[in-house]
Structure formats: structure tokens, C-alpha cells
Design a protein around this motif. Structure first.
Motif, PDB file in Angstrom:
ATOM      1  N   ALA A 108     -18.393  -0.610   1.089  1.00  0.00           N
ATOM      2  CA  ALA A 108     -16.945  -0.827   1.155  1.00  0.00           C
ATOM      3  C   ALA A 108     -16.174   0.347   0.573  1.00  0.00           C
ATOM      4  N   THR A 109     -15.022   0.596   1.135  1.00  0.00           N
ATOM      5  CA  THR A 109     -14.100   1.569   0.556  1.00  0.00           C
ATOM      6  C   THR A 109     -13.310   0.879  -0.548  1.00  0.00           C
ATOM      7  N   ALA A 110     -12.553   1.667  -1.292  1.00  0.00           N
ATOM      8  CA  ALA A 110     -11.700   1.088  -2.323  1.00  0.00           C
ATOM      9  C   ALA A 110     -10.681   0.133  -1.702  1.00  0.00           C
ATOM     10  N   ALA A 111     -10.167   0.492  -0.526  1.00  0.00           N
ATOM     11  CA  ALA A 111      -9.203  -0.379   0.152  1.00  0.00           C
ATOM     12  C   ALA A 111      -9.855  -1.702   0.541  1.00  0.00           C
ATOM     13  N   ASP A 112     -11.100  -1.630   1.018  1.00  0.00           N
ATOM     14  CA  ASP A 112     -11.820  -2.857   1.377  1.00  0.00           C
ATOM     15  C   ASP A 112     -11.984  -3.759   0.161  1.00  0.00           C
ATOM     16  N   LEU A 113     -12.416  -3.169  -0.947  1.00  0.00           N
ATOM     17  CA  LEU A 113     -12.655  -3.961  -2.159  1.00  0.00           C
ATOM     18  C   LEU A 113     -11.354  -4.546  -2.692  1.00  0.00           C
ATOM     19  N   ALA A 114     -10.309  -3.742  -2.690  1.00  0.00           N
ATOM     20  CA  ALA A 114      -9.014  -4.231  -3.179  1.00  0.00           C
ATOM     21  C   ALA A 114      -8.517  -5.399  -2.326  1.00  0.00           C
ATOM     22  N   ALA A 115      -8.672  -5.299  -1.018  1.00  0.00           N
ATOM     23  CA  ALA A 115      -8.224  -6.373  -0.130  1.00  0.00           C
ATOM     24  C   ALA A 115      -9.038  -7.639  -0.336  1.00  0.00           C
ATOM     25  N   ALA A 116     -10.343  -7.475  -0.580  1.00  0.00           N
ATOM     26  CA  ALA A 116     -11.221  -8.639  -0.744  1.00  0.00           C
ATOM     27  C   ALA A 116     -10.993  -9.363  -2.063  1.00  0.00           C
ATOM     28  N   THR A 117     -10.465  -8.653  -3.054  1.00  0.00           N
ATOM     29  CA  THR A 117     -10.323  -9.246  -4.394  1.00  0.00           C
ATOM     30  C   THR A 117      -8.880  -9.423  -4.845  1.00  0.00           C
ATOM     31  N   GLY A 118      -7.931  -8.989  -4.018  1.00  0.00           N
ATOM     32  CA  GLY A 118      -6.530  -9.119  -4.406  1.00  0.00           C
ATOM     33  C   GLY A 118      -6.160  -8.223  -5.574  1.00  0.00           C
ATOM     34  N   THR A 119      -6.706  -7.013  -5.594  1.00  0.00           N
ATOM     35  CA  THR A 119      -6.407  -6.074  -6.673  1.00  0.00           C
ATOM     36  C   THR A 119      -5.819  -4.789  -6.096  1.00  0.00           C
ATOM     37  N   ASP A 120      -5.439  -3.883  -6.972  1.00  0.00           N
ATOM     38  CA  ASP A 120      -4.790  -2.645  -6.568  1.00  0.00           C
ATOM     39  C   ASP A 120      -5.827  -1.619  -6.100  1.00  0.00           C
ATOM     40  N   GLU A 121      -5.557  -0.947  -4.987  1.00  0.00           N
ATOM     41  CA  GLU A 121      -6.517   0.000  -4.411  1.00  0.00           C
ATOM     42  C   GLU A 121      -6.805   1.167  -5.346  1.00  0.00           C
ATOM     43  N   ARG A 122      -5.787   1.719  -5.989  1.00  0.00           N
ATOM     44  CA  ARG A 122      -5.996   2.865  -6.887  1.00  0.00           C
ATOM     45  C   ARG A 122      -6.934   2.483  -8.027  1.00  0.00           C
ATOM     46  N   TYR A 123      -6.686   1.338  -8.635  1.00  0.00           N
ATOM     47  CA  TYR A 123      -7.543   0.908  -9.740  1.00  0.00           C
ATOM     48  C   TYR A 123      -8.947   0.572  -9.245  1.00  0.00           C
ATOM     49  N   ALA A 124      -9.033  -0.037  -8.069  1.00  0.00           N
ATOM     50  CA  ALA A 124     -10.347  -0.355  -7.504  1.00  0.00           C
ATOM     51  C   ALA A 124     -11.149   0.925  -7.280  1.00  0.00           C
ATOM     52  N   ARG A 125     -10.479   1.982  -6.816  1.00  0.00           N
ATOM     53  CA  ARG A 125     -11.171   3.249  -6.575  1.00  0.00           C
ATOM     54  C   ARG A 125     -11.675   3.858  -7.884  1.00  0.00           C
ATOM     55  N   GLU A 126     -10.852   3.820  -8.919  1.00  0.00           N
ATOM     56  CA  GLU A 126     -11.282   4.343 -10.221  1.00  0.00           C
ATOM     57  C   GLU A 126     -12.505   3.577 -10.727  1.00  0.00           C
ATOM     58  N   TRP A 127     -12.472   2.265 -10.548  1.00  0.00           N
ATOM     59  CA  TRP A 127     -13.597   1.444 -11.007  1.00  0.00           C
ATOM     60  C   TRP A 127     -14.866   1.776 -10.220  1.00  0.00           C
ATOM     61  N   LEU A 128     -14.747   1.900  -8.912  1.00  0.00           N
ATOM     62  CA  LEU A 128     -15.901   2.224  -8.073  1.00  0.00           C
ATOM     63  C   LEU A 128     -16.517   3.571  -8.470  1.00  0.00           C
ATOM     64  N   GLU A 129     -15.684   4.553  -8.702  1.00  0.00           N
ATOM     65  CA  GLU A 129     -16.185   5.868  -9.080  1.00  0.00           C
ATOM     66  C   GLU A 129     -16.904   5.797 -10.438  1.00  0.00           C
ATOM     67  N   HIS A 130     -16.296   5.110 -11.391  1.00  0.00           N
ATOM     68  CA  HIS A 130     -16.896   5.000 -12.725  1.00  0.00           C
ATOM     69  C   HIS A 130     -18.232   4.279 -12.658  1.00  0.00           C
ATOM     70  N   GLN A 131     -18.287   3.192 -11.917  1.00  0.00           N
ATOM     71  CA  GLN A 131     -19.526   2.433 -11.808  1.00  0.00           C
ATOM     72  C   GLN A 131     -20.627   3.231 -11.112  1.00  0.00           C
ATOM     73  N   PRO A 177     -13.511  12.340   1.593  1.00  0.00           N
ATOM     74  CA  PRO A 177     -12.280  12.141   0.819  1.00  0.00           C
ATOM     75  C   PRO A 177     -12.353  10.827   0.047  1.00  0.00           C
ATOM     76  N   ALA A 178     -11.691  10.780  -1.104  1.00  0.00           N
ATOM     77  CA  ALA A 178     -11.810   9.624  -1.997  1.00  0.00           C
ATOM     78  C   ALA A 178     -11.533   8.302  -1.286  1.00  0.00           C
ATOM     79  N   ALA A 179     -10.524   8.279  -0.421  1.00  0.00           N
ATOM     80  CA  ALA A 179     -10.148   7.038   0.236  1.00  0.00           C
ATOM     81  C   ALA A 179     -11.173   6.579   1.276  1.00  0.00           C
ATOM     82  N   GLU A 180     -12.048   7.503   1.688  1.00  0.00           N
ATOM     83  CA  GLU A 180     -13.018   7.167   2.735  1.00  0.00           C
ATOM     84  C   GLU A 180     -14.427   6.896   2.212  1.00  0.00           C
ATOM     85  N   ARG A 181     -14.652   7.137   0.944  1.00  0.00           N
ATOM     86  CA  ARG A 181     -15.987   6.905   0.389  1.00  0.00           C
ATOM     87  C   ARG A 181     -16.328   5.424   0.411  1.00  0.00           C
TER      88      ARG A 181
END
Length: 241
Positions: A57-80, A94-98
Motif C-alpha cells: 500500500a501507498t501512504a494514501a492507501d493506508l490513510a484512506a483505509a484507516t481514516g488518518t492523514d496521508e502525510r503522517y501515514a507516510r512518515e510512519w511507513l518510512e520510519h517503520q 517518489p515518496a507518494a508512490e512507494r
């Protein structure tokens, strides 16, 4: 005795070496703490559940599935991913496509509440343990105590969840039978009130499973509990080996 604890090493270790080792340890401890709180967020926000068994999943996918913010979801994904908990398919994109995924070998640890390897509640437990930190500091100054309720929901739920696999399997099947009078009384009371008792500490589940590799008491937690607690209260039980 290991080589790093040998007398020869101690004689050649300088104060500067000891200073450096302590600095490195504290830096490592700080990084590990931040990683644990990142894991807390993944557990609390449902990120791990959303990723488990799903397509990358991309950050946008995860954010949509969990009702959270895409920017924060992306930071979390990268950190994890840096922590080695998640995997990234296309790190150079690109970050949005990972696209990120939760490896099957890790899913049990962070999403299965009845697994003996379910260690993610430790993050919740530790988050709760530091909640009343100012009260703990004051207690050290005054000698007063800190009421258990001050630690809040995270400590209570984390403790319940980390004990869940053991309590749902070993407690009734192995530990209580070592106390025949208690066992007989509980069975008698259960016959009189078939709905008495409830499981706690995780997502609803109908089937008891295996013994947890972790156990938490009011004072410490330990891996691989193997001995029944006897007649001691679970909250005062000594670490088991």
C-alpha cells in the motif's frame, strides 16, 4: 565470561572508552524508545491491521483505509521501514508512490492477539507506564505513592493484552489445577453460573490458544513463562524463567 567482560579488557579500558560506551548506550536507548512509540501508533491507529495480508500500500492507501492523514501515514511507513518492521517495494520511487507491506513473519507479532509471539502490547504498556511521569518524580521527592489509576487505560490494556495468550490457555489448563481446592471451587461456581468469567486483553476471540512468550506483573515482564504461579497473586508474582 565473555570477552568484553574479561579482566584483560577491563585493564585496558580507559575512562574515555567507558564514557563513549555509555553515550552510545543512551543514544541507542533513545532510538529504541522512539521506535517503540512508533509501534504504539501503528497498533493504536490500526495501521498494522490494515497492512496485514493486504497488497502493498501507498501512504494514501493506508490513510484512506484507516481514516488518518496521508502525510503522517507516510512518515510512519518510512520510519517503520527503517526499523525493519515493514518492507518497501520500490524505495527509489517518489515518496507518494512507494508501496509498503507487512511481512508475513511479522504480522503475527503485531496483529494476532492470541499468538504467543504477540509482543506489540508492550508498546502500549510502556506508553502507559510513563503517563504519570511528573507524579512519579514527585513521589521520589516526597515518598508518596502514585495511584494505579493515574497510569490510565494504556497500562491496564497493555498489561491485559500481553497476558492474554497465557491466561486464555495455561491459566485454566495448567496453573489453576495445581491448586486443587481453588480449581474445585471455580468449577463449582462455573457450574452454578455458566456465564461467569470473561476474557480480556485483545480483540474478541472464541478459542484459547497457545501460551504467550511474555508475561507481565506489576513489577516486571519476562519471556517464556514456564512455571505456575502457585498461590501468589498474579500482580505480585515473581519473574518466571
Amino acid at each position: 565470561m565473555s570477552s568484553h567482560d574479561s579482566p584483560e579488557r577491563d585493564r585496558t579500558t580507559t575512562d574515555a572508552d567507558r564514557t563513549e560506551r555509555l553515550v552510545e548506550r543512551l543514544v541507542d536507548d533513545a532510538a529504541a524508545s522512539l521506535g517503540l512509540f512508533s509501534t504504539y501508533l501503528g497498533d493504536r491507529l490500526g495501521y498494522y491491521d490494515a497492512l496485514a495480508g493486504a497488497s502493498p500500500a501507498t501512504a494514501a492507501d493506508l490513510a484512506a483505509a484507516t481514516g488518518t492523514d496521508e502525510r503522517y501515514a507516510r512518515e510512519w511507513l518510512e520510519h517503520q521501514t527503517v526499523l525493519g518492521i515493514l518492507a518497501v517495494e520500490d524505495a527509489d520511487a517518489p515518496a507518494a508512490e512507494r508501496r509498503f507491506s507487512l511481512p508475513a513473519a511479522h504480522a503475527e507479532v503485531v496483529t494476532d492477539p492470541d499468538s504467543p509471539n504477540h509482543a506489540v502490547p508492550l508498546a502500549q504498556l510502556v506508553a502507559g507506564a510513563v503517563k504519570p511521569l511528573e507524579r512519579v518524580v514527585e513521589a521520589y521527592r516526597t515518598g508518596a505513592g502514585v495511584p494505579f489509576e493515574e497510569y490510565g487505560r494504556d497500562l491496564r490494556e497493555g498489561q491485559a493484552r500481553i497476558n492474554r495468550p497465557t491466561f486464555r490457555s495455561t491459566l485454566g489448563a495448567e496453573w489453576i489445577p495445581t491448586m486443587p481446592d481453588v480449581d474445585e471451587r471455580l468449577r463449582r461456581d462455573a457450574r452454578a453460573s455458566p456465564t461467569s468469567g470473561a476474557a480480556t486483553g485483545g480483540r474478541p476471540s472464541d478459542s484459547p490458544t497457545r501460551t504467550s512468550r511474555f508475561a507481565w506483573t506489576a513489577t516486571t515482564w519476562t519471556r517464556h513463562p514456564s512455571r505456575p504461579p502457585g498461590r501468589r497473586s498474579p500482580r505480585r508474582a515473581s519473574p518466571t524463567g
